[in-house]
Design a protein around this motif. Sequence first.
Motif, mmCIF file in Angstrom:
data_model
loop_
_atom_site.group_PDB
_atom_site.id
_atom_site.type_symbol
_atom_site.label_atom_id
_atom_site.label_comp_id
_atom_site.label_asym_id
_atom_site.label_seq_id
_atom_site.Cartn_x
_atom_site.Cartn_y
_atom_site.Cartn_z
ATOM 1 N N GLN A 1 0.836 -1.198 0.000
ATOM 2 C CA GLN A 1 0.000 0.000 0.000
ATOM 3 C C GLN A 1 0.872 1.248 0.000
ATOM 4 O O GLN A 1 1.763 1.403 0.838
ATOM 5 C CB GLN A 1 -0.909 -0.012 1.229
ATOM 6 C CG GLN A 1 -2.099 0.916 1.105
ATOM 7 C CD GLN A 1 -3.097 0.681 2.224
ATOM 8 O OE1 GLN A 1 -2.735 0.204 3.283
ATOM 9 N NE2 GLN A 1 -4.341 0.997 1.994
ATOM 10 N N ALA A 2 0.625 2.099 -0.953
ATOM 11 C CA ALA A 2 1.402 3.343 -1.041
ATOM 12 C C ALA A 2 0.680 4.449 -0.287
ATOM 13 O O ALA A 2 -0.547 4.552 -0.334
ATOM 14 C CB ALA A 2 1.583 3.739 -2.502
ATOM 15 N N SER A 3 1.445 5.246 0.403
ATOM 16 C CA SER A 3 0.857 6.369 1.137
ATOM 17 C C SER A 3 0.540 7.503 0.184
ATOM 18 O O SER A 3 1.263 7.746 -0.784
ATOM 19 C CB SER A 3 1.832 6.864 2.209
ATOM 20 O OG SER A 3 2.127 5.829 3.114
ATOM 21 N N LEU A 4 -0.542 8.183 0.481
ATOM 22 C CA LEU A 4 -0.897 9.349 -0.331
ATOM 23 C C LEU A 4 0.110 10.469 -0.089
ATOM 24 O O LEU A 4 0.684 10.576 1.015
ATOM 25 C CB LEU A 4 -2.297 9.833 0.040
ATOM 26 C CG LEU A 4 -3.461 8.938 -0.359
ATOM 27 C CD1 LEU A 4 -4.752 9.481 0.231
ATOM 28 C CD2 LEU A 4 -3.577 8.854 -1.870
ATOM 29 N N PRO A 5 0.360 11.294 -1.084
ATOM 30 C CA PRO A 5 1.264 12.438 -0.872
ATOM 31 C C PRO A 5 0.731 13.333 0.240
ATOM 32 O O PRO A 5 -0.473 13.571 0.338
ATOM 33 C CB PRO A 5 1.231 13.159 -2.228
ATOM 34 C CG PRO A 5 0.761 12.134 -3.199
ATOM 35 C CD PRO A 5 -0.160 11.233 -2.457
#
Length: 901
Positions: free
Chosen positions: A596-600
């Motif tokens: 899961q990538a973190s939102l900017p």
Amino acid sequence: MKLVFGLEADSRVYPDFPGPGPGVLDEEVVGPRGLVGLLELQLGLSGPTKSEAVRIAAYAAKLQIVLAERKTVFFAASFSRDPWATAERLLHWRDNLVLAGWAGTAIGTSRADDLAAAEAAGNPLPFGFADRLAAVQRALASKRTLRVIEIEVIELPSSLPPHINELFKALTACGVTLNQRPVGQVAATGNDLAKVSKFLKEATIDPLVGDGSFMVVQADTALMAAEAVAEWLAAGSEADLNETVILAPGGDTALLDGALLARGLPTLGQSASSPWRGALQVLPLAFATIWKPFNPKPLLDLLLLPKPPIGFGAARTLAYALSKEPGIGGKAWNTAWERIEARQVEKEAAKGHTDAEARVAKKFKRWQQWTTVGQYDRHEGIPAEAAKAIASRVAQWAFATNSAKNDPLLFAVAAAATALVDAITVIGRESLPALLIERMIEQVLAEGAENPNHIAQSGGLRCIRHPAALWGTAKRVIWWNFTGPGERVRPPSEPWSKEELEALEKAGCRLASSADIARQVSAAYVNAAFRTSECLLLVRPSLSGSDETTSHPLAHQLMPILKASDHREIWQAEQILASAATNLSSRNLARQLSPQASLPKSRKAWTLPAAAIAKVKEREESPTGLENLVNCQMRWLLANVLGLSAGRFAEIPDTDQLLGNLAHEIASHVFKPGNVPDKDKMRADVGRIFDELVDAIAAPLNQPEHAGELIRARVHVPSSLAHLADYLRSKGLEVVGTELPRTADLGDLKIAGRLDMLVKNPEGVLGVIDLKWSHSARRRLTEITDGRAIQLAAYGTIADASTAGTADGAYYLLNQRRLIGQEGGLVSEEEVEVDKDLSQTWLDLISTWKSWRDQAIAGNAIAGGIEGVPEPPAGIGIPADEKPCKYCDYTSLCRVSTKGS
């Protein structure tokens, strides 16, 4: 020749052709139109066909003749109001009668006899499908010998419309053998699919056990449904694709194709025909621009098409001018043409043409035909010859643009425009009102065009658009978008009373009833279950776009057996998101959890690259840019230094902006340098040029929906400018000029702007008046009171570069007729007590500009709306607004909306 016949076999079918091999000779799968076409060839009856628009036009001409001869015809009232829609509806009635065996003669009922009178009136009607079928049946009555020796029929006789059964009788009399094709049998007995088929045939309920042979795939969205279907197909082998059929009733598989492509599966390439494809809009937009009052929106849409009818660069230049001043003949419009001409001459000269100007003049003559607008009244209409000229111009453009490119969209445009020319000729009217032209254009574009960029890929997967197009047995069928309302077919008998139907039947004309149509539609639905041997998946998303879907009629029909089975056959597509492995119809759908990538996150400070710093150093400021800088350095950098656009290239301004632009332009025309005219002359001058300038720069105000605003502006603008003139005269001020460009070089700071109005008193002291159109005076009053009138301070500074200091300034609020400025000001009718005057505001602005500029040159950029932003640098004389992001277009870049992330 052997044929397989099905009611829906004129489009894609499965299998593609009869026989077990890879090809076939002298055998074909045909639908009603295909069968009639083959018979026409064999009987020598084939010939050119006319578009439906031409047929409607011809029928309208016939109805006009009948109406002139017999005033009491039943269609008189509707024809007088909307001749095209009336002719279209009555032609549909007439074709249904011909299909059912009507000979076009009177039968003793008033409505049918009125249609019989139309049949005999004027020129013969171009043949439609019904006429072609009738001609074939007349030819077959002479017992002609045919190459067709056998026809295998997919549907049962009870499911065929009467005209097809009559055709088959005629073919049988000519020696053609008719065979009934058996319904496909389920390979494994006792499974859920077999139980469903038995229920549909005999209404016998045997509860399902959920063995996967029959499944209802439910999904919250069509996107999730596509993911599930693609996942299921990818879980099988490549060989499994060979006997898998996608049934897509809407004819559009774009969403599903995206999911298939992501998994390396062949795309289906189906797209629904639409009249809204880009190039197809050239025809309606070309006509939408010709009506009075001129509406700039269709012209702007025409210029912004992906393939505009004039040069792409020229179209974009004109579109930008139209968005600034929506009208024809204004300063922006004329300047745009001058710029285009200069560029074109330069291009032609660069090619070595010595007659560059003559070449450009010829091109301009062609281009300017597309921007000749607002010529004809909607009710009086356009002369037929002028309408044909526009349609012909569209056809010529499509042919020229399509040269050797084989673009199906441009072919469709050319065909539609040519059909419109033919329809205008056939309808036989000297003048065509706007409503009639619009109806005709809708008709020629009714079939639309498919997306030419949506292409099927080679592979075993097959796609059909109708359940009745499945004429052989398929192992696996996926009914994509299994939602309602299903087919809505109007029975041919619908418009006729019982007495009329009896009279028609006595005359040998039997129309299909509602029960006949229901039987035909229902037989097509259940056909998908009967001709599937291993697995049938019904895929239903709950939402289509933002709209909630309804159940398909077949789903209602299946409800008893589904309820008795406790819905064991229902599978929710969202399962594939919840677990690593799920099972659908005997296939394991394994998925791997992605990291899961973190939102900017929102950023307070940014580091500028060297190229951005260079732009800061060489920048010439504007008063508007300085306002942005005070509120947020990041906004100033993005908008004013880097020129980053919000993405709206060209759009028609809203009413308030139009009124403001109009008032500004009128003021620049009536306030000439020198003494100010008295208020009565000012009113007269404004009234004289008002309509001319509305047409040139604010044409949308002429549209009926803006009638109230235009009437108010006709009264308000002259009164407002007369009030300003009266005040200036009372103060002994004279006008130096309006819309004056001014620049100033103040060392590191170079500034340029355009002054709305510059005045002076007898002693030569200058004053700046900035014209504003707004609903409220509160914002401008607050600016002056708090010493934040940045634009006034900047304009005052550059008003006269030869003198030091800041000239007095005031806002004139056109909507409120209020001239507000600082206390004791030269041009302040309404004096406001201030914390600091404009001179001090300018000094504070210089200090603020220098501080933020130094930060930028050091490579630092600060987003002023982020919580916890660093303290502003020293020297800030004017703090930012409390809500600096309220009107900002760049909050998605610094992510001010994600403060806590």
